[in-house]
Design a protein around this motif. Structure first.
Motif, PDB file in Angstrom:
ATOM      1  N   THR A   1       0.821  -1.213   0.000  1.00 39.78           N
ATOM      2  CA  THR A   1       0.000   0.000   0.000  1.00 39.78           C
ATOM      3  C   THR A   1       0.853   1.261   0.000  1.00 39.78           C
ATOM      4  N   THR A   2       1.923   1.240   0.771  1.00 41.66           N
ATOM      5  CA  THR A   2       2.714   2.472   0.866  1.00 41.66           C
ATOM      6  C   THR A   2       4.076   2.366   0.193  1.00 41.66           C
ATOM      7  N   SER A   3       4.545   1.140  -0.015  1.00 38.29           N
ATOM      8  CA  SER A   3       5.838   1.023  -0.690  1.00 38.29           C
ATOM      9  C   SER A   3       5.890  -0.250  -1.525  1.00 38.29           C
ATOM     10  N   ILE A   4       6.834  -0.253  -2.454  1.00 41.65           N
ATOM     11  CA  ILE A   4       7.022  -1.415  -3.330  1.00 41.65           C
ATOM     12  C   ILE A   4       8.410  -1.980  -3.052  1.00 41.65           C
ATOM     13  N   ARG A   5       8.500  -3.302  -3.035  1.00 45.30           N
ATOM     14  CA  ARG A   5       9.795  -3.937  -2.818  1.00 45.30           C
ATOM     15  C   ARG A   5      10.051  -4.933  -3.937  1.00 45.30           C
ATOM     16  N   ALA A   6      11.287  -4.954  -4.419  1.00 43.34           N
ATOM     17  CA  ALA A   6      11.710  -6.003  -5.353  1.00 43.34           C
ATOM     18  C   ALA A   6      12.769  -6.803  -4.616  1.00 43.34           C
TER      19      ALA A   6
ATOM     20  N   TYR B   1       0.993  -7.288  10.881  1.00 43.50           N
ATOM     21  CA  TYR B   1       0.864  -5.945  11.468  1.00 43.50           C
ATOM     22  C   TYR B   1       1.560  -4.941  10.563  1.00 43.50           C
ATOM     23  N   GLY B   2       0.842  -4.459   9.558  1.00 39.94           N
ATOM     24  CA  GLY B   2       1.393  -3.429   8.664  1.00 39.94           C
ATOM     25  C   GLY B   2       0.552  -2.177   8.771  1.00 39.94           C
ATOM     26  N   THR B   3       0.210  -1.579   7.635  1.00 36.33           N
ATOM     27  CA  THR B   3      -0.673  -0.405   7.595  1.00 36.33           C
ATOM     28  C   THR B   3      -1.943  -0.736   8.378  1.00 36.33           C
ATOM     29  N   GLY B   4      -2.553  -1.852   8.030  1.00 37.71           N
ATOM     30  CA  GLY B   4      -3.675  -2.404   8.805  1.00 37.71           C
ATOM     31  C   GLY B   4      -3.199  -3.716   9.409  1.00 37.71           C
TER      32      GLY B   4
ATOM     33  N   ALA C   1      -3.820   0.036  11.770  1.00 44.01           N
ATOM     34  CA  ALA C   1      -2.946  -0.541  12.799  1.00 44.01           C
ATOM     35  C   ALA C   1      -1.657   0.292  12.787  1.00 44.01           C
ATOM     36  N   GLY C   2      -0.653  -0.120  12.000  1.00 43.92           N
ATOM     37  CA  GLY C   2       0.587   0.660  11.900  1.00 43.92           C
ATOM     38  C   GLY C   2       0.328   2.080  11.406  1.00 43.92           C
ATOM     39  N   SER C   3      -0.720   2.271  10.634  1.00 44.83           N
ATOM     40  CA  SER C   3      -0.987   3.625  10.128  1.00 44.83           C
ATOM     41  C   SER C   3      -1.409   4.568  11.255  1.00 44.83           C
ATOM     42  N   ALA C   4      -1.878   4.016  12.393  1.00 41.45           N
ATOM     43  CA  ALA C   4      -2.166   4.876  13.550  1.00 41.45           C
ATOM     44  C   ALA C   4      -0.848   5.390  14.137  1.00 41.45           C
ATOM     45  N   VAL C   5       0.195   4.569  14.049  1.00 40.37           N
ATOM     46  CA  VAL C   5       1.508   4.993  14.537  1.00 40.37           C
ATOM     47  C   VAL C   5       2.069   6.075  13.595  1.00 40.37           C
ATOM     48  N   GLN C   6       1.795   5.905  12.294  1.00 37.34           N
ATOM     49  CA  GLN C   6       2.198   6.946  11.336  1.00 37.34           C
ATOM     50  C   GLN C   6       1.450   8.246  11.619  1.00 37.34           C
ATOM     51  N   TRP C   7       0.204   8.110  12.035  1.00 38.23           N
ATOM     52  CA  TRP C   7      -0.600   9.297  12.384  1.00 38.23           C
ATOM     53  C   TRP C   7       0.011  10.022  13.589  1.00 38.23           C
TER      54      TRP C   7
ATOM     55  N   ASN D   1       9.755   8.734  14.806  1.00 37.27           N
ATOM     56  CA  ASN D   1       9.684   7.546  13.950  1.00 37.27           C
ATOM     57  C   ASN D   1       8.888   6.469  14.693  1.00 37.27           C
ATOM     58  N   ALA D   2       8.472   5.451  13.947  1.00 35.04           N
ATOM     59  CA  ALA D   2       7.573   4.438  14.517  1.00 35.04           C
ATOM     60  C   ALA D   2       8.200   3.747  15.733  1.00 35.04           C
ATOM     61  N   ALA D   3       9.504   3.484  15.682  1.00 33.51           N
ATOM     62  CA  ALA D   3      10.167   2.760  16.774  1.00 33.51           C
ATOM     63  C   ALA D   3      10.087   3.542  18.084  1.00 33.51           C
ATOM     64  N   GLU D   4      10.077   4.864  17.983  1.00 36.27           N
ATOM     65  CA  GLU D   4      10.043   5.697  19.181  1.00 36.27           C
ATOM     66  C   GLU D   4       8.763   5.500  19.991  1.00 36.27           C
TER      67      GLU D   4
ATOM     68  N   GLY E   1       5.152  -8.474   9.765  1.00 41.54           N
ATOM     69  CA  GLY E   1       4.798  -7.088   9.446  1.00 41.54           C
ATOM     70  C   GLY E   1       5.647  -6.111  10.243  1.00 41.54           C
ATOM     71  N   GLY E   2       5.686  -4.865   9.777  1.00 43.05           N
ATOM     72  CA  GLY E   2       6.575  -3.840  10.342  1.00 43.05           C
ATOM     73  C   GLY E   2       6.444  -3.659  11.843  1.00 43.05           C
ATOM     74  N   ALA E   3       5.215  -3.704  12.382  1.00 39.57           N
ATOM     75  CA  ALA E   3       5.020  -3.375  13.795  1.00 39.57           C
ATOM     76  C   ALA E   3       5.413  -4.507  14.746  1.00 39.57           C
TER      77      ALA E   3
ATOM     78  N   MET F   1       8.212  -5.438  15.272  1.00 41.52           N
ATOM     79  CA  MET F   1       9.478  -5.005  15.882  1.00 41.52           C
ATOM     80  C   MET F   1       9.234  -4.414  17.270  1.00 41.52           C
ATOM     81  N   ASN F   2       8.001  -4.014  17.521  1.00 37.57           N
ATOM     82  CA  ASN F   2       7.669  -3.341  18.772  1.00 37.57           C
ATOM     83  C   ASN F   2       7.439  -4.385  19.871  1.00 37.57           C
ATOM     84  N   GLU F   3       8.423  -4.504  20.767  1.00 37.39           N
ATOM     85  CA  GLU F   3       8.377  -5.572  21.782  1.00 37.39           C
ATOM     86  C   GLU F   3       7.243  -5.355  22.768  1.00 37.39           C
TER      87      GLU F   3
HETATM   88  N1  LIG Z   1       8.566  -0.258  15.960  1.00 39.22           N
HETATM   89  C1  LIG Z   1       7.318  -0.058  15.492  1.00 39.22           C
HETATM   90  N2  LIG Z   1       6.289   0.105  16.334  1.00 39.22           N
HETATM   91  C2  LIG Z   1       5.029   0.276  15.880  1.00 39.22           C
HETATM   92  N3  LIG Z   1       4.724   0.325  14.579  1.00 39.22           N
HETATM   93  C3  LIG Z   1       5.706   0.172  13.689  1.00 39.22           C
HETATM   94  C4  LIG Z   1       7.060  -0.030  14.091  1.00 39.22           C
HETATM   95  N4  LIG Z   1       7.826  -0.144  12.967  1.00 39.22           N
HETATM   96  C5  LIG Z   1       6.979  -0.021  11.911  1.00 39.22           C
HETATM   97  N5  LIG Z   1       5.708   0.175  12.343  1.00 39.22           N
HETATM   98  C6  LIG Z   1       4.502   0.354  11.510  1.00 39.22           C
HETATM   99  O1  LIG Z   1       4.468  -0.707  10.566  1.00 39.22           O
HETATM  100  C7  LIG Z   1       3.960  -0.226   9.308  1.00 39.22           C
HETATM  101  C8  LIG Z   1       4.894  -0.675   8.189  1.00 39.22           C
HETATM  102  O2  LIG Z   1       4.909  -2.062   8.127  1.00 39.22           O
HETATM  103  P1  LIG Z   1       4.851  -2.824   6.729  1.00 39.22           P
HETATM  104  O3  LIG Z   1       4.729  -4.272   7.072  1.00 39.22           O
HETATM  105  O4  LIG Z   1       5.990  -2.372   5.912  1.00 39.22           O
HETATM  106  O5  LIG Z   1       3.465  -2.229   6.164  1.00 39.22           O
HETATM  107  P2  LIG Z   1       2.778  -2.256   4.691  1.00 39.22           P
HETATM  108  O6  LIG Z   1       3.169  -3.547   4.030  1.00 39.22           O
HETATM  109  O7  LIG Z   1       1.314  -2.183   5.029  1.00 39.22           O
HETATM  110  O8  LIG Z   1       3.239  -1.019   3.960  1.00 39.22           O
HETATM  111  C9  LIG Z   1       3.854   1.271   9.406  1.00 39.22           C
HETATM  112  O9  LIG Z   1       2.501   1.635   9.465  1.00 39.22           O
HETATM  113  C10 LIG Z   1       4.576   1.631  10.703  1.00 39.22           C
HETATM  114  O10 LIG Z   1       3.955   2.692  11.382  1.00 39.22           O
END
Ligand SMILES: Nc1ncnc2c1ncn2[C@@H]1O[C@H](COP(=O)(O)OP(=O)(O)O)[C@@H](O)[C@H]1O
Ligand SMILES: O=P(O)(O)OC[C@H](O)CO
Length: 494
Positions: free
Chosen positions: A12-17, A262-265, A306-312, A322-325, A407-409, A411-413
């Motif tokens: 949704t937000t990025s492309i990976r190869a 746990y990504g954007t949603g 989900a993760g997009s709330a952290v972006q918010w 940043n999200a890790a913070e 998913g990205g989130a 990482m958040n222990e």
């Molecule tokens: N340490 C973190 N704590 C909480 N959320 C995080 C953390 N690292 C990344 N995210 C959230 O994870 C999402 C990115 O994960 P990703 O799996 O790449 O998503 P997508 O595939 O939906 O683009 C973002 O919305 C970001 O806010």
């Protein structure tokens, strides 16, 4: 001997190869974010042409930065954000409007009308889905209603529809196809009879001529055109929606295994094999994949934010850099101090399906601050996951001991520990951060003979970290009850 599978992960937000080797290790990766357009409140759009250009740039990056020789690539697997709809002119090759993204609520009215007219049951009985702007059908209808040339081009048989997999496949090969997993998210595909549904096409006033052919998820979709793909002809042997790809990447091949991404949603899927489970409580019935002519079904809970709330928190409130913070602030307090945040920024998905709900923070006192709001945001991800899991367990009449996550989130222990606490199950974090891309690589590699069998693949599955529940039952139920009250409040506020 071919050394790699190339995966294009069109998120949704990025492309990976990415390049995967036989041991399912990532050997190289290029990634780029692309533009999101928010033309009106609740609308989310993207430029499909930009998605194509970024995809090409990333492959070029693999060639230049990682010295990739395309002769070493056995096959390509494509995985994608699902539901997002593109209509394009097959003569010019250009989209007639922006891609309307799965999160966009611009077609709420179309859906509301259909619900009022009493079509919910009919649509669900064919597609396994509730009527909602999330799925492609109302987005396509919206383009027909608002883009002047759509109807004319369709009448001249020059208009094509695709989700992002189809769009990129067409750009790479000139073939117009999709797979079962993506078709099952359009709300136009009868997942039981395995065909585009004429009654649904009439309901949304969409001509059948714009639709792609639906094929097995793992199998030959075509070969790249030399001009479009750096003078190489490489077979594309998988198209798969990203959440189903992640289910595959986690090795959820047997009935009853569950993953949550746990990504954007957040998207939780359970494989139900050849039995489509029809939810009575707000989950989706969907196709996991089609392989060798056999369809596996899944039951899914889709959480929009989900993760997009952290972006918010980062971008709109500027509370974190940043999200890790988010973890550092959340750790400053021992518990939520009574604060709950319901991130219904684009309505609520599973299990509530309330497209008009708006977000809210509840339980504030004079002492509440950044730590409470950040913690409540993270906890909301875990509560929403419990909302979905409770229903899933009930409907499948099963017990769950472990939840496989990626998913990205993850990482958040703090979030993962809280998730384990609030669910009272073990959380298994996949070693592979890129489980979605891995799933697409497997599906492609199985079709091209790069890997021999599913059993062959399972030996690569590894858990990086496991979280065990530590919270006592009284607290677990108290917090969750408070969350339920917060959701109820939000749903009443219209
Ligand atoms: N340490 C973190 N704590 C909480 N959320 C995080 C953390 N690292 C990344 N995210 C959230 O994870 C999402 C990115 O994960 P990703 O799996 O790449 O998503 P997508 O595939 O939906 O683009 C973002 O919305 C970001 O806010
Ligand atoms: O691209 P992601 O990871 O945000 O996934 C989006 C889903 O496929 C939407 O249904």
């Amino acid at each position: 001997m071919k050394q790699y599978i190339l995966t294009l992960d069109l998120g949704t937000t990025s492309i990976r190869a990415m390049l995967f080797n036989k041991n399912s290790e990532i050997c190289a990766m290029e990634q780029k974010e692309f533009t999101q357009f928010f033309p009106n409140p609740g609308w989310v759009e993207q430029d499909a042409e930009e998605i194509w250009k970024v995809t090409q740039t990333l492959v070029a990056g693999l060639l230049v930065n990682h010295k990739l020789d395309l002769d070493d690539v056995a096959s390509i697997g494509i995985t994608n954000q699902r539901e997002t709809a593109v209509l394009w002119d097959k003569e010019t090759g250009l989209p007639i409007y922006h891609a309307i993204v799965w999160q966009s609520t611009q077609t709420n009215e179309i859906c509301e009308k259909l619900i009022e007219q009493g079509y919910e049951q009919m649509v669900k009985s064919k597609t396994g889905l509730p009527i909602n702007s999330y799925f492609s059908a109302s987005k396509i209808k919206w383009m027909f209603d608002h883009v002047e040339e759509a109807k004319k081009l369709a009448d001249e048989n020059k208009l094509l529809f695709g989700t992002i997999d189809t769009w990129i496949l067409w750009k790479l090969t000139g073939n117009h196809a999709t797979d079962y997993s993506n078709a099952s998210r359009t709300m136009l595909y009868n997942i039981f009879e395995k065909k585009w549904d004429i009654e649904l096409l009439q309901l949304f006033q969409i001509p059948e001529s714009v639709l792609p052919e639906v094929k097995d998820t793992s199998g030959l979709f075509g070969v790249t055109n030399k001009e479009a793909f750096f003078q190489h002809e490489i077979p594309i042997t998988a198209l798969v929606g990203d959440q189903q790809a992640s289910l595959y990447g986690h090795g959820c091949f047997d009935k009853g295994i569950v993953k949550n991404t746990y990504g954007t949603g957040c998207f939780m899927l359970m494989n139900t094999k050849q039995t489509p489970v029809i939810s009575k409580s707000g989950l989706l019935t969907t196709i996991a994949w089609g392989m060798n002519g056999t369809i596996d079904y899944a039951i899914e809970g889709s959480i929009f934010v989900a993760g997009s709330a952290v972006q918010w928190l980062r971008d709109s409130l500027q509370m974190i850099q940043n999200a890790a913070e988010s973890e550092q602030y959340a750790k400053q307090i021992e518990n939520n101090n009574g604060v709950y945040l319901v991130p219904a920024f684009v309505g609520l998905g599973s299990p509530y399906w309330d497209q008009d709900a708006k977000g809210a923070i509840l339980g504030l006192t004079r002492g509440s601050g950044k730590a409470e709001i950040v913690r409540a945001t993270l906890e909301s991800i875990a509560y929403q996951t419990r909302d979905v899991l409770e229903v899933m367990i009930q409907e499948c009449e099963c017990d769950l001991k472990e939840l496989r996550v990626d998913g990205g989130a993850v990482m958040n222990e703090l979030l993962m520990q809280f998730q384990s606490d609030i669910l009272n199950v073990s959380i298994d974090v996949a070693k592979h951060q890129e489980t979605t891309a891995l799933g697409a690589a497997y599906l492609s590699g199985l079709a091209s003979g790069f890997w021999a069998s599913q059993e062959d693949i399972l030996k690569y599955r590894q858990v990086q970290r496991q979280y065990q529940p530590q919270m006592n039952q009284k607290n677990r139920e108290y917090y969750y009850e408070q969350w339920k009250k917060a959701v109820k409040t939000v749903m009443m506020f219209k």
